[in-house]
Write an enzyme that holds these catalytic residues in place. Structure first.
Site, PDB file in Angstrom:
ATOM      1  N   ASN A 146      -0.805  28.481  -1.667  1.00  0.00           N
ATOM      2  CA  ASN A 146      -1.804  27.483  -1.300  1.00  0.00           C
ATOM      3  C   ASN A 146      -3.194  28.065  -1.098  1.00  0.00           C
ATOM      4  O   ASN A 146      -4.184  27.339  -1.159  1.00  0.00           O
ATOM      5  CB  ASN A 146      -1.371  26.762  -0.012  1.00  0.00           C
ATOM      6  N   THR A 171      13.312   4.036   9.638  1.00  0.00           N
ATOM      7  CA  THR A 171      12.903   3.095   8.601  1.00  0.00           C
ATOM      8  C   THR A 171      11.959   3.772   7.625  1.00  0.00           C
ATOM      9  O   THR A 171      10.980   4.404   8.025  1.00  0.00           O
ATOM     10  CB  THR A 171      12.203   1.870   9.228  1.00  0.00           C
ATOM     11  N   CYS A 193      -3.903  24.053   7.327  1.00  0.00           N
ATOM     12  CA  CYS A 193      -2.969  24.039   8.452  1.00  0.00           C
ATOM     13  C   CYS A 193      -3.229  25.189   9.422  1.00  0.00           C
ATOM     14  O   CYS A 193      -2.684  25.203  10.524  1.00  0.00           O
ATOM     15  CB  CYS A 193      -1.528  24.106   7.940  1.00  0.00           C
ATOM     16  N   HIS A 221      -0.026  13.585  -0.568  1.00  0.00           N
ATOM     17  CA  HIS A 221      -1.486  13.640  -0.494  1.00  0.00           C
ATOM     18  C   HIS A 221      -2.106  14.800  -1.256  1.00  0.00           C
ATOM     19  O   HIS A 221      -3.325  14.949  -1.292  1.00  0.00           O
ATOM     20  CB  HIS A 221      -1.952  13.659   0.973  1.00  0.00           C
ATOM     21  N   SER A 235       4.693  16.807  -1.529  1.00  0.00           N
ATOM     22  CA  SER A 235       3.905  15.985  -0.613  1.00  0.00           C
ATOM     23  C   SER A 235       2.983  15.066  -1.393  1.00  0.00           C
ATOM     24  O   SER A 235       2.418  15.469  -2.415  1.00  0.00           O
ATOM     25  CB  SER A 235       3.084  16.881   0.317  1.00  0.00           C
TER      26      SER A 235
END
Length: 405
Positions: free
Chosen positions: A161, A258, A346, A211, A209
């Protein structure tokens, strides 16, 4: 309106932090809002509208599975790549705790993997950390030397990354298969940008992921190549993977709660868009990347590229500059409307030099003098030229202040 307000409105904005997150595509956003407002039903409900929501969720599952060449029931929706990574590592290791399992990860994994491995190590599990070369590659011979009789899981990311380097995923998959070891890959940076065939690459578990590929935040998936992991039926996926949450039977009992229906549907649309435009985005990004790297290394003295120039994702440029602090450079560029980062988003609040860069052998000062600029499908040649010009000016200013010669 004051002149200052006017100048702020006229300032050019260049977003070069696509590895941190991407803007949602307009058609993806349209789907997201439609299912948030008009098709909001719970997919576990038995009424007709609930069944309609279930059908839409399953359609997204099929889209993702098809792109990875796995069975749809192997796609487990989560809230993020980080959750997917945790479910993979903790799920495998905890399920096999009685066997005293051994885990192998690389030293330059994303914090979602690296810090999870550290946590498991603290909990008493055995973990080995594979060192990398000066360009950020895992060497197969070094990885193989760390394999033990009790090694149950290897987790190596697809693309780093921070520096964008590709790992030898196919060879690692073959090595894991030969030794009957489960192979997980964090493909958050790679998925949607390059083709990934989990069968051909011998990947057992893969994290993604939404996004990072022009989809929404708050949705990801752990994808399971069940044909390789178990001969049992898909309904028994939980027989080899311990869930982290307990509750209902959603997502093959591996991720109760959910489902985030709007985000899941939007993720499916984003994956469709990526499949259709992958070659175009790659060609466009590669050309801009080559120009960007060449311009910076040619025009700016004492500048260097972190990582390998060829075996790197086409949108990633990670530079280091002698005599400056990357954070100071980031701030000056930000004042000019240019959004960059000093590494993983992050870890942006950490005051320590990048673990990834120091693992390459860089000194703490060299690592601290680095910034990451990541391109997107909306990046233009004009954006690159503007950024290079502003970088030249900012670096001269910073180096003058520190009397760097």
């Amino acid at each position: 309106m004051t002149s200052r307000d006017t100048s702020q409105l006229q300032k050019k904005y260049v977003y070069l932090d696509h590895a941190a997150t991407t803007p949602m595509d307009p058609d993806v956003f349209k789907v997201f809002t439609e299912y948030s407002i008009n098709n909001f039903e719970n997919p576990s409900s038995l009424h007709e509208m609930g069944k309609r929501a279930r059908k839409s969720v399953e359609n997204s599952r099929k889209i993702i599975a098809s792109s990875l060449n796995i069975h749809p029931k192997g796609v487990i929706f989560t809230s993020s790549g980080t959750e997917s990574d945790n479910l993979a590592l903790q799920g495998i290791m905890r399920h096999r705790a009685k066997e005293r399992p051994h885990l192998i990860v690389s030293q330059i994994e994303h914090p979602a993997i690296y810090n999870t491995a550290k946590y498991l190590e603290h909990e008493g599990f055995e973990v080995s950390y594979v060192p990398v070369t000066s360009e950020g590659f895992v060497e197969l011979s070094v990885l193989e030397s760390l394999i033990q009789e009790n090694t149950q899981l290897i987790s190596i990311h697809f693309v780093n990354n921070e520096i964008g380097t590709y790992q030898p995923i196919k060879e690692i998959g073959q090595l894991a298969k030969k030794n009957n070891i489960i192979f997980h890959s964090d493909a958050v940076q790679a998925f949607g940008k390059i083709p990934i065939d989990m069968q051909a690459l011998n990947i057992d578990l893969l994290s993604l992921s939404g996004h990072k590929l022009y989809g929404p935040k708050g949705v990801g998936a752990l994808c399971i190549n069940s044909q390789k992991l178990t001969s049992e039926k898909f309904s028994n996926l939980a027989t080899f993977l311990e869930p982290m949450l307990y509750g209902g039977l959603q997502e093959n009992s591996l991720r109760p709660s959910t489902e985030n229906v709007p985000a899941i549907i939007a993720l499916g649309r984003a994956v469709e868009n990526a499949e259709q435009n992958m070659n175009k985005w790659k060609e466009q990004g590669k050309k801009l990347q080559e120009v960007f790297i060449s311009e910076v290394l040619t025009k700016i003295p004492y500048s260097y590229l972190n990582g390998n120039q060829e075996k790197r994702l086409y949108n990633n440029c990670n530079f280091r500059f002698d005599g400056v602090d990357g954070f100071d450079l980031l701030m000056l560029l930000d004042n000019q409307g240019i959004a960059t980062s000093t590494g993983s988003a992050c870890s942006s609040k950490s005051d320590k030099p990048s673990r990834v860069l120091t693992s390459l052998g860089l000194s703490p000062s060299d690592a601290s003098g680095s910034i990451r600029l990541t391109l997107g499908k909306g990046t233009t040649a004009e954006d690159i030229q503007y950024t290079v010009a502003k970088m030249e000016r900012a670096l001269k200013q910073l180096r003058f202040a520190t009397h760097f010669q």
